[in-house]
Design a protein around this motif. Structure first.
Motif, short mmCIF file in Angstrom:
data_model
loop_
_atom_site.label_atom_id
_atom_site.label_comp_id
_atom_site.label_asym_id
_atom_site.label_seq_id
_atom_site.Cartn_x
_atom_site.Cartn_y
_atom_site.Cartn_z
N PRO A 33 0.82 -1.22 0.00
CA PRO A 33 0.00 0.00 0.00
C PRO A 33 0.86 1.27 0.00
O PRO A 33 2.06 1.21 0.26
N PRO A 34 0.23 2.43 -0.30
CA PRO A 34 1.00 3.69 -0.39
C PRO A 34 1.72 4.03 0.90
O PRO A 34 1.29 3.62 1.99
N ARG A 35 2.80 4.81 0.78
CA ARG A 35 3.54 5.27 1.97
C ARG A 35 2.60 6.00 2.91
O ARG A 35 1.69 6.70 2.47
N GLY A 36 2.81 5.80 4.20
CA GLY A 36 1.95 6.46 5.20
C GLY A 36 0.84 5.55 5.69
O GLY A 36 0.20 5.84 6.70
N THR A 37 0.59 4.45 4.96
CA THR A 37 -0.45 3.51 5.40
C THR A 37 0.05 2.78 6.65
O THR A 37 1.17 2.26 6.64
N PRO A 38 -0.76 2.74 7.72
CA PRO A 38 -0.31 2.02 8.94
C PRO A 38 0.03 0.55 8.64
O PRO A 38 -0.68 -0.10 7.86
N PHE A 39 1.10 0.09 9.24
CA PHE A 39 1.57 -1.29 9.09
C PHE A 39 1.90 -1.69 7.64
O PHE A 39 1.89 -2.86 7.29
N ARG A 40 2.19 -0.66 6.82
CA ARG A 40 2.55 -0.91 5.42
C ARG A 40 3.71 -1.90 5.31
O ARG A 40 3.75 -2.73 4.41
N GLU A 41 4.64 -1.80 6.27
CA GLU A 41 5.84 -2.64 6.26
C GLU A 41 5.52 -4.14 6.30
O GLU A 41 6.35 -4.97 5.96
N LEU A 42 4.32 -4.47 6.78
CA LEU A 42 4.00 -5.89 6.97
C LEU A 42 3.40 -6.54 5.72
O LEU A 42 2.98 -7.69 5.75
N THR A 43 3.33 -5.79 4.63
CA THR A 43 2.88 -6.38 3.37
C THR A 43 4.10 -6.55 2.46
O THR A 43 4.83 -5.60 2.21
N VAL A 44 4.31 -7.77 2.01
CA VAL A 44 5.44 -8.07 1.13
C VAL A 44 4.91 -8.31 -0.28
O VAL A 44 3.93 -9.05 -0.48
N ASP A 45 5.52 -7.65 -1.25
CA ASP A 45 5.09 -7.78 -2.64
C ASP A 45 5.22 -9.23 -3.12
O ASP A 45 6.22 -9.89 -2.81
N PRO A 46 4.22 -9.73 -3.85
CA PRO A 46 4.27 -11.14 -4.29
C PRO A 46 5.55 -11.51 -5.04
O PRO A 46 6.08 -12.61 -4.84
N SER A 47 6.07 -10.60 -5.87
CA SER A 47 7.29 -10.96 -6.62
C SER A 47 8.49 -11.04 -5.68
O SER A 47 9.39 -11.88 -5.88
N ASN A 48 8.53 -10.19 -4.64
CA ASN A 48 9.62 -10.27 -3.67
C ASN A 48 9.53 -11.58 -2.87
O ASN A 48 10.54 -12.23 -2.60
N PHE A 49 8.32 -11.93 -2.48
CA PHE A 49 8.15 -13.19 -1.74
C PHE A 49 8.63 -14.36 -2.58
O PHE A 49 9.35 -15.25 -2.10
N ARG A 50 8.24 -14.35 -3.84
CA ARG A 50 8.61 -15.43 -4.74
C ARG A 50 10.14 -15.52 -4.86
O ARG A 50 10.72 -16.60 -4.77
#
Ligand SMILES: [Zn+2]
Length: 251
Positions: A33-50
């Motif tokens: 999600p966009p910068r400033g979204t609470p807990f944004r850090e806890l979402t990992v992009d699918p391509s990075n996870f892969r």
């Protein structure tokens, strides 16, 4: 020249009995999600996870659920393993992570909030975290059918040490029963919501019949660790591959 931290582990020369075991903690696998979204850090992009999973595999790591990791955590077995855990039972983990794990022969544990199966992360709404659906019952069963584990994360994602003991006990015990009814098997894995735990809460989890519990304490787990206070390494959206690897090899 002195080696880098973790070199001896990559070479597989650390002795088996006290070998630390990394347990990675993910939450959502989705477009960040966009910068400033609470807990944004806890979402990992699918391509990075892969990429992270594929590179771990290439280095000889096997990604394992907490259930499959047990003999390594107890020191009975040694090997290049990494625990893969997801908190909260998000649907995007089913969408993006499940196919990657299956394709690599990895297993993982997802800690479900039993009253939000088919619901969403309502517990985070008041701090401004965007709504995200949790897995449905069918998706949860597809998760287990692929040899992945269902763990418990209470009924309602509560702050366990902050609520009356009787209610905390109900949240811990009833979530186990509800999940066991769905999966038709025992549920051994527990995770403290928000990482909130006290000595009393820790004992309630053990008394409820769980085999182990994970926290948000940073570090790698060792056979000498209390099985109900297992540390993990957080995978954040800002972590590049080398950061994830460092988290698996150090600390
Ligand atoms: Zn949680």
């Amino acid at each position: 020249m002195a080696g880098q931290p973790g070199d001896e582990e990559l070479r597989g020369t650390t002795s088996g009995a006290d070998r630390p075991v990394p347990i990675l903690m993910y939450h959502q696998i989705d477009q960040v999600p966009p910068r400033g979204t609470p807990f944004r850090e806890l979402t990992v992009d699918p391509s990075n996870f892969r990429t992270q999973m594929h590179r771990l595999k290439r280095l000889g790591f096997i990604g394992l659920s907490m259930h499959d990791l047990k003999p390594y955590l107890s020191g009975q077995k040694s090997g290049r393993v990494v625990g893969i855990t997801f908190d909260d039972g998000f649907q995007n983990v089913h969408t993006y992570a499940l196919p990657v794990l299956s394709s690599l022969g990895f297993t993982a544990t997802n800690y479900f909030v039993s009253r939000q199966i088919g619901g969403s992360n309502v517990w985070d709404a008041e701090v401004g975290v965007p709504a995200a659906p949790c897995m449905s019952k069918l998706e949860l069963l597809e998760w287990t059918a692929a040899c992945n584990e269902v763990g418990a994360h209470t009924l309602d994602h509560v702050h366990l040490p902050a609520i009356p003991a009787r209610e905390a006990k109900r949240q811990i015990e009833d979530s186990r029963k509800e999940l066991e009814d769905i999966v038709g098997n025992t549920v051994d894995a527990f995770c403290y919501p928000y990482g909130d735990v006290s000595e009393n809460v820790r004992c309630m989890v053990e008394d409820a019949g769980y085999a182990h519990a994970t926290t948000t304490i940073r570090g790698r787990a060792r056979p000498s660790h209390d099985a109900f206070m297992l540390p993990r390494r957080i995978a954040r959206c800002s972590d590049g591959w080398m950061n994830v690897l460092r988290k698996c090899l150090t600390g």
